[in-house]
Design an enzyme around this catalytic site. Structure first.
Site, mmCIF file in Angstrom:
data_model
loop_
_atom_site.group_PDB
_atom_site.id
_atom_site.type_symbol
_atom_site.label_atom_id
_atom_site.label_comp_id
_atom_site.label_asym_id
_atom_site.label_seq_id
_atom_site.Cartn_x
_atom_site.Cartn_y
_atom_site.Cartn_z
ATOM 1 N N TRP A 31 0.802 -1.248 0.164
ATOM 2 C CA TRP A 31 0.020 0.016 0.032
ATOM 3 C C TRP A 31 1.045 0.992 -0.012
ATOM 4 O O TRP A 31 1.848 1.330 0.585
ATOM 5 C CB TRP A 31 -0.959 0.088 1.299
ATOM 6 C CG TRP A 31 -2.072 1.077 1.280
ATOM 7 C CD1 TRP A 31 -2.204 2.129 1.840
ATOM 8 C CD2 TRP A 31 -3.305 0.711 0.301
ATOM 9 N NE1 TRP A 31 -3.091 2.885 1.423
ATOM 10 C CE2 TRP A 31 -4.155 2.200 0.821
ATOM 11 C CE3 TRP A 31 -3.742 -0.089 -0.471
ATOM 12 C CZ2 TRP A 31 -5.262 2.141 0.254
ATOM 13 C CZ3 TRP A 31 -5.000 -0.031 -0.912
ATOM 14 C CH2 TRP A 31 -5.640 1.257 -0.691
ATOM 15 N N HIS A 98 -9.134 5.771 11.164
ATOM 16 C CA HIS A 98 -8.565 4.578 10.711
ATOM 17 C C HIS A 98 -6.895 4.567 10.670
ATOM 18 O O HIS A 98 -6.258 3.964 11.448
ATOM 19 C CB HIS A 98 -8.834 4.500 9.338
ATOM 20 C CG HIS A 98 -8.278 3.263 8.457
ATOM 21 N ND1 HIS A 98 -8.516 2.053 8.488
ATOM 22 C CD2 HIS A 98 -7.350 3.268 7.530
ATOM 23 C CE1 HIS A 98 -7.950 1.315 7.944
ATOM 24 N NE2 HIS A 98 -7.034 1.944 7.462
ATOM 25 N N ARG A 137 10.283 12.137 3.115
ATOM 26 C CA ARG A 137 11.034 11.069 4.249
ATOM 27 C C ARG A 137 11.245 10.080 3.482
ATOM 28 O O ARG A 137 11.455 9.080 3.999
ATOM 29 C CB ARG A 137 10.150 10.864 5.409
ATOM 30 C CG ARG A 137 10.140 12.197 6.271
ATOM 31 C CD ARG A 137 9.057 12.080 7.154
ATOM 32 N NE ARG A 137 8.969 13.390 8.102
ATOM 33 C CZ ARG A 137 8.569 14.698 7.839
ATOM 34 N NH1 ARG A 137 7.990 14.754 6.675
ATOM 35 N NH2 ARG A 137 8.642 15.366 8.672
#
Length: 163
Positions: A31, A98, A137
């Site tokens: 993902w 979530h 990052r």
């Protein structure tokens, strides 16, 4: 913000031991693949650049960051010869809770797997507010969390070997 102008992947202030005698697993979430792929490339390159032999690195995908815990558990239960597992993922804040549930579950889960096996299980998961922060990052202006995770894995494996 303290990280605003800082490359977090600068290791000039520390000594990194050789990884030549260690074996690592890398588990990467599919993902947010653009981000996790960059984290993986950074981790793999850093391990190799610090002496870990290519044949001593096992790389496996899992569907998402939530599955990193299960992946680390399964890998360590089947491969007791590993000195540590690097878990790479990216969770980006959305409009629901979530994000909070996933981030907390993964952090606690990876901690518990490391304790269970007495092996370093490295949290290389970005938990950002937006895609831009994740890109910054994952090889951008703030370095690469994959590099940081690989250095942490080597340092912790060395720590365990020398205790």
């Amino acid at each position: 913000m303290s990280t605003q102008l800082k490359n977090l992947s600068d290791f000039s202030h520390t000594t990194v031991p050789s990884g030549a005698n260690f074996k690592f697993g890398i588990i990467v979430a599919e993902w947010n693949a653009e981000i996790t792929g960059a984290l993986y490339n950074g981790a793999l390159k850093t391990l190799l650049n610090n002496g870990v032999k290519e044949e001593n690195i096992i790389s496996l995908p899992v569907p998402g960051s939530f599955e990193l815990t299960g992946g680390a558990e399964i890998l360590l239960s089947k491969r007791s010869d590993l000195d540590g597992v690097i878990c790479l993922g990216c969770v980006i804040q959305g409009d629901t809770k979530h994000f909070d549930f996933i981030c907390d579950a993964v952090a606690q889960g990876l901690t518990n797997v490391g304790i269970k096996y007495s092996k370093p299980v490295i949290f290389g998961v970005l938990t950002t507010n937006n895609l831009e922060q994740a890109q910054d990052r994952a090889g951008g202006k703030h370095g690469n969390k994959g590099d940081e995770a690989a250095i942490t894995a080597i340092k912790m494996a060395d720590f365990a070997a020398n205790i």
